[in-house]
Design a protein around this motif. Sequence first.
Motif, mmCIF file in Angstrom:
data_model
loop_
_atom_site.group_PDB
_atom_site.id
_atom_site.type_symbol
_atom_site.label_atom_id
_atom_site.label_comp_id
_atom_site.label_asym_id
_atom_site.label_seq_id
_atom_site.Cartn_x
_atom_site.Cartn_y
_atom_site.Cartn_z
ATOM 1 N N LYS A 1 -2.286 2.266 -1.935
ATOM 2 C CA LYS A 1 -2.327 3.510 -2.662
ATOM 3 C C LYS A 1 -3.860 4.230 -2.309
ATOM 4 O O LYS A 1 -4.307 4.895 -3.318
ATOM 5 N N SER A 2 -4.293 4.085 -0.924
ATOM 6 C CA SER A 2 -5.257 4.849 -0.881
ATOM 7 C C SER A 2 -5.180 5.923 0.293
ATOM 8 O O SER A 2 -3.989 5.837 0.943
ATOM 9 N N VAL B 1 -4.555 -1.947 -2.443
ATOM 10 C CA VAL B 1 -5.929 -1.322 -2.324
ATOM 11 C C VAL B 1 -5.786 -0.634 -1.008
ATOM 12 O O VAL B 1 -6.422 0.680 -0.830
ATOM 13 N N ILE B 2 -4.734 -0.696 -0.176
ATOM 14 C CA ILE B 2 -4.606 -0.012 1.248
ATOM 15 C C ILE B 2 -3.275 0.909 0.750
ATOM 16 O O ILE B 2 -3.414 2.237 1.053
#
Length: 251
Positions: free
Chosen positions: A107-108, A104-105
């Motif tokens: 790929k953000s 979630v981090i």
Amino acid sequence: MSTLQCVLNMKLSRESDRSMGKRSKANIIYNTSLPVIFGVKKYADALLNIVKARDINVNYRLNLIEVRTDKQEAVFEMLDHPGETRTFQYEMLHVTPPMAAPDVIQKSVLADADGWLDVNKDNLQHKKYSNIFGIGDCTNLPTSKTAAAVAAQSAILSKTISLVMMNQKPTHKYNGYTSCPLVTAYNKCVLAEFDYDAQPLETFPFDQGKERRSMFHMKADLMPYLYWYALLKGFWGGPEPLRKLMHLGQQ
């Protein structure tokens, strides 16, 4: 599990082997991809003395790339000799896998080039999005990822967010404080504490580079209480006030 904890587990294994009368038959090997056994010289020197006294073989700049379970072989690439490998036979293998931030981090838009939350190392504010802050293992803060670091970061974060919410500029700075209790025996511990510059930042007014029973009991008996009943409830922001008291305000 950190590189450090691997070293300590080997030492505890050695204690177990000795207590069962098998130490003379055990060949304990510690391989690390790092060029040193520990990143802070004071504690590295202490660890080297310990592993020497306990006959533990240490190899540097070796990175595990393959485990052949059928043959009980561990294959390491030699980082200083590209293309070359070294194979070790094992009976018990303890491995520390590579660490990464969650997807979630990674790929953000919040992540840096290596996939960690990209925050300012002083005030913990995101470098691009001023309304985002980060502490702990998901960040790219250049310090060890430990609960002690999170505690110190939380104290800075609380003050920083309060100022930002009042439209004021953050002024409090995180110095990279972290702590690694190095359990070297069933009743001894070296309490390593240091900052961003890999300089000792010790709480107590004695040499923490030595194995001590008192530091073992601090880790085994006091730290779990601090973690569950103080840190997780927001009451523990690290030992800085105690450190200043112990050193008469000199740190």
